[in-house]
Design a protein around this motif. Structure first.
Motif, PDB file in Angstrom:
ATOM      1  N   TYR A 303       0.860  -1.180   0.000  1.00 21.34           N
ATOM      2  CA  TYR A 303       0.000   0.000   0.000  1.00 21.34           C
ATOM      3  C   TYR A 303       0.896   1.229   0.000  1.00 21.34           C
ATOM      4  O   TYR A 303       1.718   1.406   0.902  1.00 21.34           O
ATOM      5  CB  TYR A 303      -0.874  -0.073   1.257  1.00 21.34           C
ATOM      6  CG  TYR A 303      -1.710   1.140   1.562  1.00 21.34           C
ATOM      7  CD1 TYR A 303      -3.056   1.198   1.186  1.00 21.34           C
ATOM      8  CD2 TYR A 303      -1.169   2.215   2.261  1.00 21.34           C
ATOM      9  CE1 TYR A 303      -3.836   2.301   1.499  1.00 21.34           C
ATOM     10  CE2 TYR A 303      -1.938   3.324   2.576  1.00 21.34           C
ATOM     11  CZ  TYR A 303      -3.270   3.361   2.194  1.00 21.34           C
ATOM     12  OH  TYR A 303      -4.047   4.452   2.498  1.00 21.34           O
ATOM     13  N   CYS A 321      -4.668   8.940   4.618  1.00 16.62           N
ATOM     14  CA  CYS A 321      -4.684   9.140   3.164  1.00 16.62           C
ATOM     15  C   CYS A 321      -5.890   9.983   2.774  1.00 16.62           C
ATOM     16  O   CYS A 321      -6.991   9.767   3.265  1.00 16.62           O
ATOM     17  CB  CYS A 321      -4.722   7.798   2.444  1.00 16.62           C
ATOM     18  SG  CYS A 321      -4.673   7.998   0.652  1.00 16.62           S
ATOM     19  N   CYS A 326      -9.582   5.592   0.062  1.00 15.46           N
ATOM     20  CA  CYS A 326      -9.385   5.410   1.499  1.00 15.46           C
ATOM     21  C   CYS A 326     -10.443   6.144   2.328  1.00 15.46           C
ATOM     22  O   CYS A 326     -10.600   5.874   3.516  1.00 15.46           O
ATOM     23  CB  CYS A 326      -8.008   5.878   1.914  1.00 15.46           C
ATOM     24  SG  CYS A 326      -6.707   4.933   1.144  1.00 15.46           S
ATOM     25  N   HIS A 354      -6.070   2.849  -4.948  1.00 14.83           N
ATOM     26  CA  HIS A 354      -5.442   3.803  -4.016  1.00 14.83           C
ATOM     27  C   HIS A 354      -4.004   4.123  -4.459  1.00 14.83           C
ATOM     28  O   HIS A 354      -3.607   5.284  -4.509  1.00 14.83           O
ATOM     29  CB  HIS A 354      -5.440   3.248  -2.593  1.00 14.83           C
ATOM     30  CG  HIS A 354      -4.313   3.776  -1.769  1.00 14.83           C
ATOM     31  ND1 HIS A 354      -4.366   4.994  -1.116  1.00 14.83           N
ATOM     32  CD2 HIS A 354      -3.060   3.295  -1.562  1.00 14.83           C
ATOM     33  CE1 HIS A 354      -3.207   5.216  -0.534  1.00 14.83           C
ATOM     34  NE2 HIS A 354      -2.393   4.208  -0.783  1.00 14.83           N
TER      35      HIS A 354
HETATM   36 ZN   LIG Z   1      -5.730   6.250  -0.346  1.00 14.99          ZN
END
Ligand SMILES: [Zn+2]
Lengths: 416, 510
Positions: A303, A321, A326, A354
């Motif tokens: 991530y 984030c 998110c 993401h």
């Molecule tokens: Zn994110």
């Protein structure tokens, strides 16, 4: 049909608009790599595991997006004809895939971004000059490659290239460059069949190599490069993707060779690179990138927390984030694997979205900075971004010192 | 029942006074105290009487001491100088290692005279020494004069070890005398420092007259000439770096420095082993404490650099030699910021050019020395009147000439390893052979190298025939050996003797 307008410059960095037919792309831009055909059927968005989930984001599939709009992640995407055979495809199915342009399929009909169709030179070279399916092997030459690219209904196409490798002996490299140049000439002859933009691939790690690459193409072409092509794509950098110094030198030298030859109005695309090197490469003149790293990182359970760092998914702090993925409870639950009947692709698809959002966000911020045309700000952005990246920041500082604002311009002679 | 832990005061005094090891630390303490007293002038004298007893006299024009200040001077652990350089006033306890401490000080029209007798002897007798206090009003400006009689710090204070040279370097390197504060502060507090040694200690030169400004060698950023890198020097002007800590506090680091070659660096007044004093110094009160050369990174050698990074948030050990708060986030933040700053220096165009120039000049030097050795060889060759190989490789060149000029058999070198005992593989009409190529055959035997794997010798000359004959008469590695110079062969071994052909090239090649 295709035009590239430079809107602002800050040092060697530039902010531009790439206009192809009725689509506009703000540069610098990152083309995420999308595998449109992953072995399945239209109803399943042609399958492909995590690739499929990413496509569902791209195609606004409400069940996957949670009803939100993610088209800004996909203003321009990259796909390769070589990926058509990623899933051991049968020849019949390949023909079926190529029977419609991507946007002619119901499921992608809403997709309004640009499609950059790569020739797949790297994979084709690896497979000895062809593409292999379940029940066929196809020799791929420039004509066949372009036919397949055009079948996808692309906005940008590029000649079939023969990527070089850092370990290549001179003769081998020369041969590859000559083949790429010959392909470029053949590609230029069919220019009229292309409704979008035609990019020329060049290869090299430093100026002398790049000059040779351009010389060979110029020698093969019957017209000047800017008349035959709408952009330049620099290839062969993937094997050196972790060596920022080499990347900066290659892109910067490519830019200089283009300037010397009067091609600096053409956009410069860098094949296969994204992540932390991107801002530096923009700073030396790159206009676009493509990469599948957002996806590969997700597949590897990573991530992104910035262009530089990533953490294992189960250690991610979604509150930290600001991306929409998110900030959506639906995706949080997915990424935390808290929902029933989740497939790995559902979890990792959200992570990939993401990861991509992080990279696109950085480039968007950087675009805005360049738009102000202030080199100091660009230097400041780079410095801030790299300040905690030991090992990496020295390249940033070097760049700033040598090309932007020297940290120690004049010493103060009032002391000592 | 509660009990209060007891402190043995006598032991405390002894320990603190003994904590200072370098006798020169007494000078550091004196200068720091005078500086804290806002003195503009401080004079230090070290005298020695006929019996070898030492007296230190420290005089300054600072704001003087009242009775409270005097208590701090003599007492333990309660300094009222908050931003003082001396750590909680412990530094002055070093004077306890003496026979008598005498203080005469004037503050705001009041003069105090104070005497402490036999402090060291009393402490060692488990007795706390006392001091007298006599006050009177005077009409004179503030000042302080401290006399320490019979001083004997550390491993013994031996003034014979002191020289002006040593003291001057110490002051410049380790005390407020080498301060970088003047780069940063507009209201910099300047101080003149004089040190005088009695002629019995050092009569080689005039007393030291210096100030509290550390100066770098002059800049020399782009000198002309072929070999100049050693003299190159660039200043990196004073900068204030600010760092924010996680708790919101801000730290300021004041950094100033230079990069330079050996000649430039030699102009710096370092104390201790010269070459080991360069790099990045962390400082407090603008006095160097410890180096943090990690800031330069592994790509660069520390000795090109001399930077002083001052941060008042650093906490020091009592003797000011070490940083105490290294494990905290303050130290981490300081070093992180230093890493960044030094990366900027190391990635600077001038610095990179300087390093390039050094490398280039080193190469030029090695070419020059190669040239002169080639010159010598050429001379030797000319003087030798013809061929005279000096190593096996040159013998090989002659062997090629020999083979090319119609030798009875053609011998080619297929492989050659300069330092191996069997140093050549020969390609002959009979196939490959193990061979030993020598300038002189006799050299081979001098080394007592085994013969077992040698099929043939190629040499320029047989060399010392007497030496070979001598071997023949005794034995070689325990076996009989015969040299047949006429036939050009060696016979070796008792039972089935081996025959090893020898090719001597001298006289066969022109
Ligand atoms: Zn994110």
């Amino acid at each position: 049909m295709a035009s590239f307008e430079i809107v602002a410059e800050a040092g060697e960095a530039r902010r531009g608009q790439l206009q192809i037919n009725d689509r506009t792309l703000e540069t610098p831009h990152l083309f995420p790599v999308i595998n449109f055909y992953g072995g399945g059927n239209e109803g399943a968005l042609f399958g492909g595991g995590v690739h499929r989930t990413v496509k569902e984001f791209l195609a606004h599939d409400n069940e996957v997006t949670g009803g939100k709009e993610y088209s800004d992640l996909f203003r321009g995407v990259m796909t390769s004809i070589a990926s058509l055979t990623d899933y051991g495809i049968r020849e019949k199915k390949l023909e079926w895939y190529l029977g419609n342009e991507i946007r002619e399929w119901e499921c992608f009909s809403d997709y309004d971004g640009m499609i950059f169709a790569d020739s797949g030179g790297y994979k084709i070279l690896e497979q000895g000059g062809g593409l292999e399916g379940e029940d066929f092997e196809k020799e791929i030459d420039q004509d066949k490659a372009l036919d397949m690219q055009l079948d996808l209904g692309p906005d940008i196409v590029v000649n079939l290239d023969h990527p070089i490798h850092p370990d290549d002996e001179f003769e081998e490299r020369l041969e590859k460059m000559e083949q790429t140049a010959a392909n470029a000439a053949r590609f230029a002859e069919r220019r009229e069949e292309v409704e979008g933009a035609c990019y020329l691939t060049v290869h090299g790690y430093y100026d002398a190599m790049l000059e040779r690459s351009f010389d060979l193409v110029e020698a093969e072409l019957s017209e000047p490069i800017p008349e035959a092509f709408d952009g330049i794509a620099l290839g062969s950098l993937v094997p050196r993707k972790d060596n920022v110094e080499v990347l900066v030198e290659a892109v910067s030298d490519c830019k200089h060779v283009m300037q010397q030859r009067g091609y600096d109005d053409l956009p410069l695309h860098v094949f296969g690179i994204s992540g932390k090197a991107m801002p530096l490469l923009v700073a030396v003149g790159a206009d676009s990138f493509d990469s599948a790293s957002y996806l590969h990182q997700a597949i590897n359970g990573k991530y992104s927390v910035s262009l530089f760092d990533y953490v294992p998914i189960d250690e991610a702090d979604f509150d930290a984030c600001d991306c929409r993925v998110c900030n959506d409870d639906f995706h949080r639950a997915r990424m935390r694997n808290e929902m029933d009947d989740l497939y790995q692709k559902d979890i990792l698809g959200s992570v990939a979205a993401h990861n991509l959002a992080i990279q696109q966000r950085e480039l968007r911020q950087f675009r805005q900075l360049i738009a102000e045309g202030d080199q100091d700000q660009v230097a400041g952005y780079l410095e801030e971004a790299a300040k905690d990246q030991k090992g990496f920041r020295k390249f940033v500082y070097q760049l700033i010192n040598e090309r932007m604002n020297p940290y120690f311009e004049e010493t103060d002679t009032t002391y000592a | 029942m509660h009990k209060t832990p007891q402190v043995n005061e006598v032991n405390e005094f002894i320990e603190i006074a003994s904590d200072f090891e370098d006798p020169l630390e007494v000078i550091r303490e004196a200068l720091s105290n005078s500086y804290d007293a806002k003195a503009t002038q401080v004079d230090i004298k070290i005298e020695q009487d006929d019996e070898g007893r030492n007296t230190l006299i420290i005089e300054d024009d600072g704001h003087g001491m009242d009775e409270d200040n005097l208590s701090s001077f003599f007492d333990l652990g309660n300094s009222n100088k908050d931003d003082a350089i001396g750590y909680k006033g412990h530094g002055t306890k070093i004077y306890y290692k003496s026979d008598k401490i005498q203080v005469e000080t004037v503050k705001d029209g009041t003069q105090i005279e104070s005497v402490m007798d036999q402090p060291w002897a009393k402490l060692n007798n488990r007795e706390l020494p006392t001091y007298s206090v006599d006050r009177r009003d005077v009409d004179e400006p503030s000042r302080t004069r401290i006399e320490v009689h019979g001083f004997q710090a550390g491993q013994g204070f031996d003034p014979q070890q002191l020289t002006y040279n040593k003291i001057e370097h110490y002051i410049r390197w380790k005390t407020i005398g080498g301060s970088t504060a003047w780069h940063f502060s507009n209201d910099f507090h300047a101080m003149e420092i004089n040190v005088e040694l009695s002629p019995t200690i050092d009569d080689t030169r005039q007393p030291i007259e210096t100030d509290n400004r550390l100066k770098f060698p002059a800049e020399n950023v782009d000198p002309d000439g072929e070999f100049v890198a050693e003299a190159m020097c660039k200043h990196y002007p004073p900068r204030e770096l600010t760092v924010s800590l996680d708790d919101g506090r801000e730290l300021t680091i004041e950094i100033v420095g230079m990069v330079g070659g050996k000649e430039a660096r030699n102009k710096l007044p370092t104390y201790g082993k010269h070459s080991a004093q360069f790099g990045i110094w962390l400082a407090k009160d603008h006095i160097k404490v410890e180096r943090y050369n990690d800031a330069i990174g592994a790509d660069n050698e520390f000795f090109h650099f001399f930077f002083i990074a001052n941060c008042q948030e650093l906490e020091l050990s009592a003797n000011r030699e070490k940083i105490r708060n290294k494990s905290g986030d303050v130290y981490q933040a300081i070093t992180d910021e230093l890493d960044r700053y030094m990366t900027k220096v190391c990635q600077e165009t001038w610095y990179r050019d300087y390093i390039e120039r050094r490398k280039l000049e080193d190469k030029k030097r090695s070419i020059q020395s190669q040239e002169s050795s080639l010159e010598e060889r050429l001379e030797r060759t000319r003087g030798a009147d013809g061929l005279s190989p000096s190593n096996p490789a040159e013998v090989i060149a002659l062997l090629e000439r020999y083979s090319a000029n119609g030798a009875p058999e053609s011998l080619q070198i297929a492989d050659f390893q300069m330092n191996d005992e069997v140093n050549a593989i020969l390609d002959t009409a009979n196939g490959y052979e193990h061979a030993s190529v020598q300038v002189k055959l006799s050299d081979f035997f001098e080394e007592e190298t085994p013969l077992s794997n040698i099929d043939r010798f190629v040499c320029w000359k047989l060399g010392d025939l007497d030496a070979l004959t001598r071997i023949e008469r005794t034995s070689y590695l325990g076996e009989p050996i015969r040299f047949d110079f006429q036939k050009g062969e060696i016979q070796y071994g008792s039972e089935e003797p081996e025959l090893i052909p020898v090719l001597e090239l001298d006289g066969k090649v022109t």
